[in-house]
Design an enzyme around this catalytic site. Structure first.
Site, PDB file in Angstrom:
ATOM      1  N   HIS A   1      15.419  46.889  17.893  1.00 36.15           N
ATOM      2  CA  HIS A   1      15.501  48.102  17.388  1.00 36.15           C
ATOM      3  C   HIS A   1      17.314  48.420  16.525  1.00 36.15           C
ATOM      4  CE1 HIS A   1      15.114  52.144  15.844  1.00 36.15           C
ATOM      5  NE2 HIS A   1      14.102  51.721  15.382  1.00 36.15           N
TER       6      HIS A   1
ATOM      7  N   GLY B   1       8.775  55.507  12.193  1.00 34.98           N
ATOM      8  CA  GLY B   1       9.449  56.637  13.643  1.00 34.98           C
ATOM      9  C   GLY B   1       8.829  58.219  12.565  1.00 34.98           C
TER      10      GLY B   1
ATOM     11  N   SER C   1      12.034  55.224   6.663  1.00 32.66           N
ATOM     12  CA  SER C   1      11.609  55.912   5.597  1.00 32.66           C
ATOM     13  C   SER C   1      10.549  56.615   5.673  1.00 32.66           C
ATOM     14  CB  SER C   1      13.103  56.780   5.253  1.00 32.66           C
ATOM     15  OG  SER C   1      13.815  57.419   6.040  1.00 32.66           O
TER      16      SER C   1
HETATM   17  C1  PEP Z   1      12.040  53.251  12.981  1.00 33.46           C
HETATM   18  O1  PEP Z   1      12.667  53.729  13.806  1.00 33.46           O
HETATM   19  O2  PEP Z   1      11.753  52.444  13.478  1.00 33.46           O
HETATM   20  C2  PEP Z   1      11.832  54.097  11.724  1.00 33.46           C
HETATM   21  C3  PEP Z   1      11.408  53.137  10.788  1.00 33.46           C
HETATM   22  O3  PEP Z   1      12.059  55.376  12.019  1.00 33.46           O
HETATM   23  P1  PEP Z   1      11.728  56.550  10.614  1.00 33.46           P
HETATM   24  O4  PEP Z   1      10.504  55.916   9.750  1.00 33.46           O
HETATM   25  O5  PEP Z   1      12.259  57.769  10.956  1.00 33.46           O
HETATM   26  O6  PEP Z   1      12.728  55.898   9.846  1.00 33.46           O
END
Ligand code: PEP
Length: 256
Positions: free
Chosen positions: A99, A238, A217
């Site tokens: 990640h 996320g 997102s």
């Molecule tokens: C993530 O942490 O893998 C992620 C995609 O976060 P978010 O959806 O909040 O952008």
């Protein structure tokens, strides 16, 4: 997504959020929405200490437990680490590796990420390998070179049979937690590029069989369009996965 050849995977990444005491409410909320229907692989990647209680709380519904990291070492004197064998024994099925937050805040290299990925595979778990470029790299037009190199290095030494057990996630760093979701065309373009790397490195059959997710997102409003792209086989989510209602809406958006 192409369910004919590949699994659709919708994976939540809680990061370092929620408390163990909140698990039961979360799981009950999700179970009530899910019922007995099953149309894709649903996964929740939680802090390692929550893996066992989450597995218990989710009993009776087809949501797999995942975690967000694994040690690259076998069990032994490595204070603070969690070994793949321990995760497997705790019922963990998926492990996020690489990640961007671990790359940025813990200095993880593609070589280390590759070792973690192989440890997860050795224990029969599915690694979700995250790759993605930063905004300056995209502005410089080097995003494909960056992602190609990340994929190739992390997969060094893997054969095609092992590769088919890996899930990839394209997560542009500029889209994670920012609300600046990649456009469906940008997501498709890079997921197709990742599949091209797999074709070059392995073969066409392997490239066609591996699920490539988009993350950054993703939310109930944009999920359907992103997931309808031919090379986007699911999502890594996320913020929106912290709410069982929103996570369920994204699962619904993945219905064929
Ligand atoms: C993530 O942490 O893998 C992620 C995609 O976060 P978010 O959806 O909040 O952008």
């Amino acid at each position: 997504m192409n369910p004919k050849y590949r699994k659709t995977v919708i994976a939540g990444n809680w990061k370092m959020n929620l408390l163990p005491s909140q698990l039961r409410d979360y799981a009950d909320g999700l179970k009530a929405l899910l019922g007995k229907e099953h149309w894709c692989e649903a996964v929740l990647c939680v802090p390692a200490l929550m893996a066992i209680p989450l597995g218990r709380a989710l009993r009776g519904c087809r949501v797999s437990v995942g975690v967000q990291d694994v040690s690259d070492r076998d069990m032994g004197a490595y204070t603070g680490e969690v070994a793949a064998a321990q995760l497997r024994d705790a019922g963990v099925k998926y492990v996020i590796v690489g990640h961007s937050e671990r790359r940025a805040y813990h200095g993880e290299t593609d070589e280390l990420i590759g070792r973690k990925l192989r440890k997860a595979l050795e224990e029969g778990m599915t690694p979700i390998l995250c790759v993605g470029e930063t905004l300056p790299q995209r502005s410089a037009g080097t995003e494909k070179d960056v992602v190609r190199a990340q994929v190739k290095t992390a997969l060094l030494g893997l054969d095609a049979a092992a590769m088919k057990k890996v899930v990839l996630a394209y997560e542009p760093v500029w889209a994670i937690g920012t609300g600046h979701t990649a456009s469906p065309a940008q997501a498709q373009d890079m997921c197709r590029e990742i599949r091209a790397v797999l074709r070059e490195r392995f073969d066409a059959r392997t490239a066609r069989a591996v699920s490539v997710l988009y993350g950054g997102s993703m939310n109930p409003r944009n999920a359907q369009e992103l997931l309808s792209q031919p090379d986007v086989d699911g999502g890594l989510i996320g913020g929106a996965s912290l709410d069982p209602g929103k996570f369920y809406q994204i699962l619904e958006a993945a219905k064929p």
